[in-house]
Scaffold this motif. Structure first.
Motif, PDB file in Angstrom:
ATOM      1  N   GLY A   1      43.644 100.698 -46.482  1.00 37.11           N
ATOM      2  CA  GLY A   1      43.542 101.164 -45.103  1.00 37.11           C
ATOM      3  C   GLY A   1      42.764 100.207 -44.213  1.00 37.11           C
ATOM      4  N   SER A   2      42.106  99.207 -44.823  1.00 39.19           N
ATOM      5  CA  SER A   2      41.339  98.228 -44.036  1.00 39.19           C
ATOM      6  C   SER A   2      42.273  97.287 -43.283  1.00 39.19           C
ATOM      7  N   ARG A   3      41.731  96.674 -42.263  1.00 34.66           N
ATOM      8  CA  ARG A   3      42.476  95.641 -41.540  1.00 34.66           C
ATOM      9  C   ARG A   3      42.274  94.297 -42.226  1.00 34.66           C
ATOM     10  N   ILE A   4      43.339  93.502 -42.277  1.00 31.58           N
ATOM     11  CA  ILE A   4      43.278  92.134 -42.780  1.00 31.58           C
ATOM     12  C   ILE A   4      44.011  91.228 -41.799  1.00 31.58           C
ATOM     13  N   TRP A   5      43.631  89.962 -41.808  1.00 35.86           N
ATOM     14  CA  TRP A   5      44.257  88.972 -40.914  1.00 35.86           C
ATOM     15  C   TRP A   5      44.890  87.859 -41.748  1.00 35.86           C
ATOM     16  N   TRP A   6      46.140  87.564 -41.469  1.00 38.97           N
ATOM     17  CA  TRP A   6      46.845  86.460 -42.114  1.00 38.97           C
ATOM     18  C   TRP A   6      46.752  85.216 -41.234  1.00 38.97           C
TER      19      TRP A   6
ATOM     20  N   THR B   1      54.254  80.067 -41.886  1.00 41.58           N
ATOM     21  CA  THR B   1      54.186  80.655 -40.544  1.00 41.58           C
ATOM     22  C   THR B   1      55.504  81.282 -40.130  1.00 41.58           C
ATOM     23  N   LEU B   2      56.593  80.902 -40.787  1.00 43.18           N
ATOM     24  CA  LEU B   2      57.925  81.388 -40.416  1.00 43.18           C
ATOM     25  C   LEU B   2      58.353  82.606 -41.237  1.00 43.18           C
ATOM     26  N   LEU B   3      57.482  83.067 -42.126  1.00 41.92           N
ATOM     27  CA  LEU B   3      57.831  84.161 -43.038  1.00 41.92           C
ATOM     28  C   LEU B   3      57.049  85.433 -42.708  1.00 41.92           C
ATOM     29  N   PRO B   4      57.666  86.616 -42.848  1.00 38.15           N
ATOM     30  CA  PRO B   4      57.002  87.895 -42.504  1.00 38.15           C
ATOM     31  C   PRO B   4      56.094  88.389 -43.632  1.00 38.15           C
ATOM     32  N   LEU B   5      54.951  87.746 -43.797  1.00 37.12           N
ATOM     33  CA  LEU B   5      54.017  88.142 -44.864  1.00 37.12           C
ATOM     34  C   LEU B   5      53.605  89.598 -44.734  1.00 37.12           C
ATOM     35  N   HIS B   6      53.483  90.076 -43.483  1.00 42.00           N
ATOM     36  CA  HIS B   6      53.010  91.449 -43.252  1.00 42.00           C
ATOM     37  C   HIS B   6      53.963  92.495 -43.818  1.00 42.00           C
ATOM     38  N   ALA B   7      55.221  92.103 -44.075  1.00 39.26           N
ATOM     39  CA  ALA B   7      56.225  93.067 -44.532  1.00 39.26           C
ATOM     40  C   ALA B   7      56.526  92.937 -46.020  1.00 39.26           C
ATOM     41  N   ALA B   8      55.776  92.077 -46.732  1.00 44.31           N
ATOM     42  CA  ALA B   8      56.047  91.869 -48.155  1.00 44.31           C
ATOM     43  C   ALA B   8      55.797  93.154 -48.948  1.00 44.31           C
ATOM     44  N   GLY B   9      56.504  93.280 -50.044  1.00 42.06           N
ATOM     45  CA  GLY B   9      56.303  94.439 -50.907  1.00 42.06           C
ATOM     46  C   GLY B   9      57.299  94.467 -52.038  1.00 42.06           C
ATOM     47  N   PRO B  10      57.060  95.315 -53.045  1.00 42.64           N
ATOM     48  CA  PRO B  10      58.014  95.428 -54.158  1.00 42.64           C
ATOM     49  C   PRO B  10      59.273  96.205 -53.770  1.00 42.64           C
TER      50      PRO B  10
ATOM     51  N   TYR C   1      47.309  97.905 -46.513  1.00 44.01           N
ATOM     52  CA  TYR C   1      46.413  97.354 -45.486  1.00 44.01           C
ATOM     53  C   TYR C   1      47.143  97.277 -44.139  1.00 44.01           C
ATOM     54  N   VAL C   2      46.354  97.162 -43.084  1.00 47.01           N
ATOM     55  CA  VAL C   2      46.874  96.976 -41.724  1.00 47.01           C
ATOM     56  C   VAL C   2      46.807  95.483 -41.414  1.00 47.01           C
ATOM     57  N   SER C   3      47.952  94.840 -41.254  1.00 52.48           N
ATOM     58  CA  SER C   3      48.005  93.373 -41.102  1.00 52.48           C
ATOM     59  C   SER C   3      47.999  92.941 -39.647  1.00 52.48           C
ATOM     60  N   SER C   4      47.262  91.876 -39.396  1.00 51.69           N
ATOM     61  CA  SER C   4      47.331  91.136 -38.136  1.00 51.69           C
ATOM     62  C   SER C   4      47.476  89.660 -38.485  1.00 51.69           C
ATOM     63  N   TYR C   5      47.759  88.853 -37.469  1.00 50.55           N
ATOM     64  CA  TYR C   5      47.852  87.405 -37.664  1.00 50.55           C
ATOM     65  C   TYR C   5      46.878  86.705 -36.726  1.00 50.55           C
TER      66      TYR C   5
ATOM     67  N   ARG D   1      40.434 106.234 -22.987  1.00 48.78           N
ATOM     68  CA  ARG D   1      40.511 104.881 -22.421  1.00 48.78           C
ATOM     69  C   ARG D   1      41.297 103.965 -23.366  1.00 48.78           C
ATOM     70  N   LEU D   2      41.844 102.909 -22.797  1.00 52.13           N
ATOM     71  CA  LEU D   2      42.526 101.911 -23.609  1.00 52.13           C
ATOM     72  C   LEU D   2      41.504 101.061 -24.363  1.00 52.13           C
ATOM     73  N   ASP D   3      41.827 100.728 -25.609  1.00 49.54           N
ATOM     74  CA  ASP D   3      40.934  99.917 -26.432  1.00 49.54           C
ATOM     75  C   ASP D   3      41.796  98.898 -27.170  1.00 49.54           C
ATOM     76  N   CYS D   4      41.666  97.589 -26.788  1.00 48.03           N
ATOM     77  CA  CYS D   4      42.561  96.573 -27.361  1.00 48.03           C
ATOM     78  C   CYS D   4      42.286  96.349 -28.843  1.00 48.03           C
ATOM     79  N   THR D   5      41.108  96.730 -29.333  1.00 44.28           N
ATOM     80  CA  THR D   5      40.835  96.560 -30.763  1.00 44.28           C
ATOM     81  C   THR D   5      41.596  97.578 -31.605  1.00 44.28           C
ATOM     82  N   ARG D   6      42.217  98.559 -30.964  1.00 51.41           N
ATOM     83  CA  ARG D   6      43.026  99.553 -31.680  1.00 51.41           C
ATOM     84  C   ARG D   6      44.502  99.145 -31.767  1.00 51.41           C
ATOM     85  N   ALA D   7      44.860  97.968 -31.207  1.00 51.31           N
ATOM     86  CA  ALA D   7      46.271  97.600 -31.086  1.00 51.31           C
ATOM     87  C   ALA D   7      46.953  97.467 -32.446  1.00 51.31           C
ATOM     88  N   ALA D   8      46.285  96.840 -33.416  1.00 51.04           N
ATOM     89  CA  ALA D   8      46.917  96.641 -34.719  1.00 51.04           C
ATOM     90  C   ALA D   8      47.203  97.976 -35.403  1.00 51.04           C
TER      91      ALA D   8
END
Length: 1032
Positions: free
Chosen positions: A776-781, A788-797, A809-813, A997-1004
């Protein structure tokens, strides 16, 4: 003039052999013929003049009172013929006659100064042709002796001062002894004082002083010397107003000095004025004028300069046409025909090297052959023609691979080398040219003796460029490259060790603050290659050095496509290979620093120019002044950086010099020694304060992942895949992405996502769990290269009862760690006000209509208008390029729904499609928005950049992030507009925090939840994973 010659002939006929006045009549006819030659240029007049002077001399044997002037007359006429035909025998004979005349004027003779000056002039001419140092040394001593015989008050003292100054200038040019140049300038100043305003020779003295000051500027770089040079040339021009017979010469001199100042400072107006002055000079030489060809040649040369600097094809084309015109005015038999043939050949070779048209190169070769025929053995310019023809043949060999071209090229360089004896200023260049061609032949045919000879020639060239010589670094690098070839062939360790030491020595010649030279990168990369191939212990240092020079290189470049190609070639794989090398040496924190330094270099440089003093205050008036000066220069550089015209490169160079100077002064202040230097790991680690950053690196040497954590050392995960396999996987994915929407792509996509999971993402997930990064934690790729051309955030079995990455995890780049650090540090100054602009362009200037744009914006307005401080919709006819830019000057929150138009060939021209045309990346770069917060780019391909340089991240989403947006959502491929509407609606529901209120840190997290909702709506997989989050 005709009457003078005929009258003198008649007088000679009245003085038959034996007549007492025959010697005088011979001399008089010779003089009249020489005068007519100087007016009309008919060589037969000069030939007859010489024969008459020989006859007169025979009638004035040793002891005759008139023998000295006869010796002088014959010497002068022979010197004139040498100037026309270039035969050394004429010049040598002229010198011997001058020596004989000097012997007849021993010390104490009241006219000794006359033969001293004449002999000095002829020796200077021979030095200028053959380059023999002893001739010049003797010339200088003779001029000093003549000056002593012309004390203050002597009517010829200013002439002697000028002659001595010119010979000292020649010696400085050859040997670079600064005392010679300083003495030359003082003699020129003394001569100018003796030519007061109104004197007929004042303009010539102004010119001589101008030239010597220009030389000193080149050595010391003191701007006042060059500025004074130009002012002196302007003063000389004022002495030649319109209508003056010498105005054209003064126009040319001023044009040349302005051209030099342009080459030194890069101010475009100097070169433009230089060209206009040359044009004005051409107008003073109408058709039929004997000097028109010279003026055409000068203008052609300056236009070629401008082409070299700016790459504008029309300048080169005009230069070629002017050279053709000049050649037509120099028919067979003209003394300057070989020069015109040479100039036209050189400019045609330039055009071939720009456009690759074979006919230009073939014509250049034929012209060089014709020029060579006019420069027979003994001609002073023969070595130049041999060299130019050889270079053209080398180009043709490299284009077409015909062995005979290379063999002839080598023979020509060998012949040129024989014509430049030891001590000649061009000898090192001849060694180098021949060595490089032998190296070419070795690479083609593998004959070891060619490589051995190449190495010995490079060694000889290096001996001729001692410490302090401008060409030493290049010579060191050339020898290093040839030794590297030999090591690769034979494996002798001493060759490799010497190669690496030579590269190190070359780079030591570029200390901090030294002006950048492109071959510095070449030398560093050569060192890198040598060290990597043999696992040499200097490899890591080589990478650090190469990246330092890359950093200097990019500060001189604009966003033009040509300059982007330059940095792409310079940086190719450097950062990712440096990362791999650091990993292999166990230097994990260094790996992070180096990969950060060598990627996204354009964006990094732009970031340095954008608000670098945020949160920083400098003490005192000095500090405040430095901040202001630095801000102004940064703004001007940023404005110049985004221009796509090649005209901007000189301006950027000049501004960069000033910017670097102020930067150096800032770093001298307390606690600012590392201001704007590449960040250390301790700085970059701050990127992981809200969650780990995973660098996924693909190098030719290894593939690795490195987890950067906020409170511990990085964690290394070896990846069981090669870069070639990553590249193949990336190509496979691009092919599948082009089929999205067809029936059989789904299984292929899942197959790729499973490979990503198995080889890359699953090992990282296991390491994250070991490091206590909870589900459930956020991670950054932070991917590199083809990752850079591959969707790492969508990888899975993609198997039942097994979680994909998005369920763990919640992925960002982030394209770079420093970008994430800056976004975290840049707190909003508009906490109390939230201004939102929703821009939609469903009917762009080009492209099909987007039917869901209006409903998408309506849904956003319904959700956000009640809670933000201001909500501005901008649609259809209002959504123009300028309308968008103006709206972003007043709003910190952006939603943009339109067509995204990637440009893979010219990535800085990737754009959003507006009503009146494209809103391009370079328009975004130009903008200076106040504290932007968040941008949702509801458009296709907004994270697609240049496939050839993926590490530069030149795409629309990155442009928004580097322009200040702390959080950005973009797309990796085409977006279905109905899917976009559904994602947007769900996303903004989740972006609002508990306080409304809007919070940009919630975007991911908001995107993560919106996509999760899509899965329940039976949306195709590729549309579920198309959107990605970048930033905090």
């Amino acid at each position: 003039m005709l009457d003078d010659v005929e009258q003198c002939r008649a007088a000679l006929e009245r003085c038959p052999p034996g007549h007492s006045l025959r010697p005088e009549s011979l001399s008089n006819l010779a003089k009249s013929l020489r005068d007519r030659f100087r007016q009309r240029g008919v060589l037969s007049d000069l030939d007859e003049c010489i024969e008459l002077n020989r006859a007169a001399l025979l009638l004035r044997p040793p002891g005759h009172s008139d023998r000295p002037p006869s010796l002088n007359n014959l010497a002068v006429s022979l010197s004139d013929r040498f100037t026309q035909r270039g035969l050394p025998s004429d010049l040598n004979e002229s010198i011997e006659f001058n020596r004989a005349a000097l012997l007849l004027h021993p010390p104490g003779h009241d006219a000794r100064w006359f033969p001293l000056s004449n002999l000095a002039l002829s020796l200077r001419e021979r030095f200028r042709q053959l380059g023999v140092p002893s001739d010049l040394d003797e010339c200088i001593e003779l001029n000093r002796a003549a000056l002593l015989l012309r004390p203050p008050g002597h009517f010829l003292r200013p002439q002697s001062l000028s002659n001595l100054a010119l010979s000292l200038q020649d010696r400085f040019t050859q040997r670079s002894v600064l005392s010679d140049l300083d003495e030359c300038i003082e003699f020129n100043r003394a001569a100018l004082l003796l030519y007061p305003p109104g004197h007929s020779d004042r303009w010539l003295s102004l010119n001589n002083l101008a030239v010597s000051l220009q030389y000193r500027f080149t050595q010391h770089g003191v701007p006042s010397d060059l500025d004074e040079c130009i002012e002196l040339n302007r003063a000389a021009l004022l002495l030649h107003p319109p209508g003056h017979s010498d105005r054209s010469l003064s126009l040319s001199n001023l044009a040349f000095s302005l051209g030099d100042r342009f080459r030194q400072r890069g101010v475009p107006s100097d070169l433009d004025e230089s060209i206009e002055l040359h044009r004005a000079a051409v107008l003073l030489f109408p058709s039929g004028h004997p000097l028109r060809s010279h003026s055409l040649n000068n203008l052609a040369f300056s236009l070629r300069d401008r082409f070299t600097e700016r790459g504008v094809p029309s300048d080169l084309d005009e230069s070629i046409e002017l050279n053709r015109d000049a050649l037509l005015l120099r028919p067979l038999g003209h003394s300057d025909r070989s020069l015109s043939l040479n100039n036209l050949a050189v400019s045609l070779r330039d055009r071939f090297r720009q456009r690759g048209v074979s006919s230009d190169l073939d014509e250049s070769i034929e012209l060089n052959r014709a020029a060579l025929l006019l420069r027979p053995l003994g001609h002073f310019s023969r070595s130049q023609s041999l060299n130019n023809l050889a270079l053209c043949l080398q180009d043709r060999f490299r284009q077409r691979g015909v062995p005979s071209d290379l063999d002839e090229c080598i023979e020509l360089h060998q012949a040129a080398l024989l014509l430049v004896p030891p001590g000649h200023s061009d000898r090192s260049t001849c060694f180098n040219n021949l060595a490089l061609n032998l190296q070419d032949r070795f690479r083609q045919r593998g004959v070891p003796s060619d490589l051995d000879e190449s190495i010995e020639l490079h060694r000889a060239a290096l001996l001729l460029v001692p410490s302090g010589h401008s060409g030493r670094s290049m010579s060191l690098n050339n020898l290093a490259v040839s030794l590297q070839y030999r090591f690769t062939q034979r494996g002798v360790p001493s060759d490799l060790d010497e190669c690496i030491e030579l590269n190190r020595a070359a780079l030591l010649l570029s200390p901090p603050g030294h002006s950048f030279r492109p071959h510095d990168i070449t030398a560093a990369k050569s060192w890198v290659t040598s060290a990597e191939e043999t696992n040499h212990d200097s490899a890591l240092l080589a990478y650090q050095t190469a990246l330092k020079f890359l950093d200097q290189h990019v500060t001189l470049l604009s966003s033009s496509s040509r300059h982007f190609d330059v940095v792409r070639m310079a940086s190719a794989s450097l950062a990712v290979d440096a990362f791999s090398c650091s990993i292999r040496h166990g230097a994990l924190t260094t790996a992070v620093e180096l990969v950060e330094q060598g990627r996204a270099v354009f964006w990094t440089h732009l970031a340095r120019l954008s608000s670098p003093f945020d949160g920083l205050s400098l003490p005192g008036d000095t500090g405040g002044a430095l901040v202001e000066e630095f801000k102004q220069l940064s703004f001007r550089l940023r404005s110049a950086f985004d221009q796509s015209t090649e005209d901007q490169s000189p301006q950027i160079r000049q501004l960069t010099m000033q910017w670097n100077d102020v930067l150096s002064r800032i770093r001298m202040l307390p606690d600012l020694s590392r201001f704007l230097l590449p960040p250390l790991f301790s700085d970059l680690q701050k990127a992981a304060e809200e969650g780990p950053v995973i660098i996924v690196n693909a190098s030719q040497y290894s593939c690795d992942a490195l987890i950067v954590l906020s409170d511990q050392s990085p964690v290394h995960i070896p990846i069981d895949i090669t870069r070639a396999e990553v590249s193949e996987l990336s190509s496979e994915f691009q092919s599948v992405a082009e089929q999205f929407g067809s029936s059989d792509h789904q299984n292929k996509l899942v197959g790729i996502l499973r490979k990503l999971w198995h080889h890359i993402v699953d090992p990282v997930v296991q390491a994250l769990r070991v490091s206590n990064v909870h589900p459930g934690s956020r991670i950054w790729w932070c991917p590199t290269a083809e990752f850079t051309l591959l969707p790492l955030h969508a990888a899975g079995p993609y198997e039942r009862e097994r979680d994909n990455l998005s369920q763990i995890y919640v992925s960002s780049y982030t394209p770079a760690l420093a970008t994430l650090v800056r976004a975290r540090q840049r707190l909003s100054q508009y906490a109390s006000t939230q201004c939102f602009v929703a821009i939609g362009q469903g009917n762009p200037d080009r492209g099909k209509a987007l039917r869901c744009v209006a409903p998408e914006l309506a849904a956003i307005a319904q959700r956000l208008a009640p809670i933000v401080s201001s909500f501005t919709p901008l649609e259809d006819s209002d959504a123009t390029v300028q309308g968008v830019l103006d709206a972003l000057n007043h709003n910190q929150w952006l939603h943009l729904a339109c067509h995204g138009m990637p440009n893979r060939q010219r990535p800085f021209e990737s754009s959003f499609a507006m009503r009146d045309g494209p809103l391009m990346i370079k328009d975004i770069i130009r903008s200076n928005w106040e504290n932007p917060e968040f941008a949702f780019l509801s458009a296709c391909h907004t994270t697609v950049g240049d496939e050839k340089s993926p590490d530069e991240s030149i795409h629309l989403a990155a442009a928004m992030q580097f322009s200040g947006f702390r959080s950005v959502i973009g797309s990796m491929w085409s977006v279905d507009d109905e899917v976009a509407r559904q994602v947007v609606s769900a996303f903004y529901d989740k972006l609002v925090d508990d306080s409304g209120r809007l919070d940009c840190t919630r975007a991911a997290v908001a995107l993560h939840k919106a996509v999760k909702k899509l899965r329940r709506n039976n949306i195709p997989l590729e549309q579920q994973i198309v959107f990605v989050h970048i930033g905090i």
